[in-house]
Design an enzyme around this catalytic site. Structure first.
Site, PDB file in Angstrom:
ATOM      1  N   GLU A  72     -59.352  -1.726  11.197  1.00 49.03           N
ATOM      2  CA  GLU A  72     -59.024  -2.637  10.131  1.00 49.03           C
ATOM      3  C   GLU A  72     -58.147  -3.819  11.011  1.00 49.03           C
ATOM      4  OE1 GLU A  72     -57.071  -4.935   8.098  1.00 49.03           O
ATOM      5  OE2 GLU A  72     -55.617  -3.373   7.626  1.00 49.03           O
ATOM      6  N   CYS A  94     -52.555  -9.265   7.860  1.00 51.28           N
ATOM      7  CA  CYS A  94     -54.095  -9.469   8.025  1.00 51.28           C
ATOM      8  C   CYS A  94     -54.757 -10.165   6.687  1.00 51.28           C
ATOM      9  CB  CYS A  94     -54.729  -8.328   8.305  1.00 51.28           C
ATOM     10  SG  CYS A  94     -54.351  -6.816   7.225  1.00 51.28           S
ATOM     11  N   GLU A 136     -56.878 -16.819  13.265  1.00 49.80           N
ATOM     12  CA  GLU A 136     -55.797 -16.251  12.327  1.00 49.80           C
ATOM     13  C   GLU A 136     -54.472 -16.511  12.823  1.00 49.80           C
ATOM     14  OE1 GLU A 136     -55.445 -11.806  12.796  1.00 49.80           O
ATOM     15  OE2 GLU A 136     -55.119 -11.727  10.521  1.00 49.80           O
TER      16      GLU A 136
END
Ligand code: ADP
Length: 499
Positions: free
Chosen positions: A267, A301, A398
């Protein structure tokens, strides 16, 4: 509206730090090397506690204990209902200690304590209860094969699970992995992130109190390239479930490939779009964009750091957002009025500020924030950039901090193409009242979850996990249980069958 410091309105006393050692085979022990590392208070950078620094040898001992508990112990062999009963007790214990756990988690990770109780500890308890209920509902299938055979499938626990977890939601991530692994009958070695080891050690203690047998849950605190890598490459670890960065996810897969080809579930990172159409209620859209970007100080995330606004709502949205941010409070997470605490550590703080600099240099306009705040600690103003272009670094990478990028679009087709124009595929949000547009978007966006008129709506029964470079495999839901189970087909011949 940024304020900082430890003064005024602090909601609770500081917690006592009771558990600082590795938890192996039911006992708290020092690292073999005797080394320790420091976990720090993100409000100040001061040391909270020294924690045992596990390395390869300690992982070896933890895996040995988990192996023994799996191969010869009670846990995988007891009826599922009995595992479920112990897990329910474990959940009750977490709930009973919620206040202390809330303080520990808020202190270690810099989370506003008001939200930690409901979100982080609440979700942990729900996860345990959800998977406790699943422990006695693990069934195979019967197979009516062609010719003279019949078969059935057994779903058996995978064995020793390596669970490597990040620092942004330490408690939630611990139970997102530990709870389904327990339900399945696995034994495990957990490595919490070096930034936030405190809650995992506390949970290890509560597991023992609940009656989880020795060796079933082992916790090795330490660093990624040493303790984490030792788990990923261990020949006796049967699977790894990892949550963290895409870069480290790649290393985990490599380590698996080079060792015993253990299945991995990853993940990883995201750069999720939130797409707001002209017909959206602007107040709702603003609130969703704020929580999707600034909840947990953007250390998520699934943060929706690409906000696409249809051109008819753009100006109204920008005006409302700027107004709304005036009452957003950055400061001590122990102050109940605070919305946003400090970034988890110095490295993350500097990384986020560096991205903010990139945004300015690439020509994006700062609508709010854009700089650090406070005299000490790792506080950053919630930052909104307008005039962002899809090819700017801040729109592609990110950031993992409180930084929102606003972009304008015209048509549905354009929104779909731009939303999907990313290497990631973790989450997405759509804000519209038009059901046809919503359906079109939910079916076109390549992501693990698409939220319509909401964001961050997660729960134990809702599968969570991405696609593309956001990884594969699910946490939560029955899909999470599946990854801790191996399917075995058993076949026998049938003679003289009437059918
Ligand atoms: P972030 O970049 O958000 O800090 P990481 O992916 O580095 O996230 O960390 C997530 C978890 O992975 C942490 O527990 C960390 O210690 C661990 N980790 C980091 N490097 C490695 C590695 N090489 N092998 C295994 N685990 C690692």
């Amino acid at each position: 509206a940024a304020e900082n410091g430890n003064g005024g309105g602090v909601c609770m006393e500081m917690p006592e730090i009771r558990y600082t050692k590795l938890f192996i085979n039911g006992a708290f022990v020092d690292a073999v090397s005797g080394k320790t590392f420091e976990t720090r208070d993100p409000r100040t950078g001061d040391v909270i506690a020294s924690i045992a620094e596990g390395d390869k040898e300690d992982v070896g001992l933890a895996v040995k204990a988990a192996r023994e508990a799996f191969d010869h112990g009670k846990w995988p062999r007891m009826p599922g209902s009995e595992r479920g009963r112990i897990m329910m007790k474990y959940a009750d214990l977490v709930e009973q200690h919620a206040e202390e756990l809330t303080l520990l988690e808020s202190l270690d990770a810099g989370k506003p304590c008001m939200a930690t109780r409901a979100v982080d500890i609440g979700t942990s308890v729900r996860s345990l209860r959800y998977f406790a209920g699943a422990a006695d509902k693990i069934h195979g299938e019967t197979l009516k094969m062609s010719r003279q055979f019949q078969g059935h499938t057994l779903r058996e626990p995978m064995g020793v699970a390596g669970l490597i977890i990040p620092w942004n939601f330490p408690a939630i991530m611990f139970f997102a992995k530990v709870a389904p692994a327990l339900a399945a009958g696995c034994t495990m070695v957990v490595k919490p992130a070096e930034q936030t080891p405190l809650s995992a050690l506390y949970f290890a203690h509560l597991a023992e109190q609940a009656g989880v047998p020795d060796g079933v849950i082992n916790v090795v605190t330490g660093f990624g390239p040493t303790a984490g890598a030792a788990i990923a490459s261990h020949m006796d670890v049967d699977m790894v479930s990892f949550t963290g960065s895409t870069a480290v996810g790649r290393l985990i897969m490599e380590a698996s490939a080079r060792s015993n080809l253990k299945p991995v579930s990853l993940e990883l990172g995201g750069k999720s779009p939130l797409i707001i159409f002209d017909d959206a209620d602007v107040d709702i859209a603003v609130e969703l964009a704020i929580s999707a970007n600034f909840f947990n100080k953007g250390e998520a995330c699934i943060a929706a750091s690409r906000v696409y606004l249809q051109e008819g709502i753009y100006d109204r949205f920008v005006k409302k957002l700027a107004q709304r941010m005036e009452s957003w409070v950055v400061g001590d997470p122990f102050d109940p009025r605070v919305n946003q605490g400090p970034q988890v550590d110095k490295a993350q703080y500097e990384r986020v500020l560096n991205y903010i600099d990139h945004g300015k240099r690439e020509g994006a306009t700062v609508l709010t924030g854009g700089k650090p705040c406070g005299q000490r600690g790792y506080y950053i103003e919630p930052t909104v950039f307008t005039d962002v272009k899809d090819d700017m670094i801040i729109a592609k990478e990110e950031i993992f901090g409180p930084v929102m990028c606003l972009m304008k679009f015209t048509t549905v087709e354009e929104a779909i193409a731009r939303a999907n124009n990313t290497r990631y595929g973790l989450a997405a949000g759509v804000v519209t009242k038009n059901i046809d547009v919503a359906n079109r978007m939910t079916r076109s966006i390549r992501a693990g979850v698409v939220w319509v008129n909401c964001y961050f709506a997660m729960d134990s029964d809702c599968p969570f996990g991405g696609r593309k470079m956001s990884g594969f495999g699910k946490d939560d839901g029955m899909h999470a249980l599946d990854k801790f189970l191996a399917v075995k087909a058993v076949v026998t011949p049938v003679y003289d069958s009437p059918w």
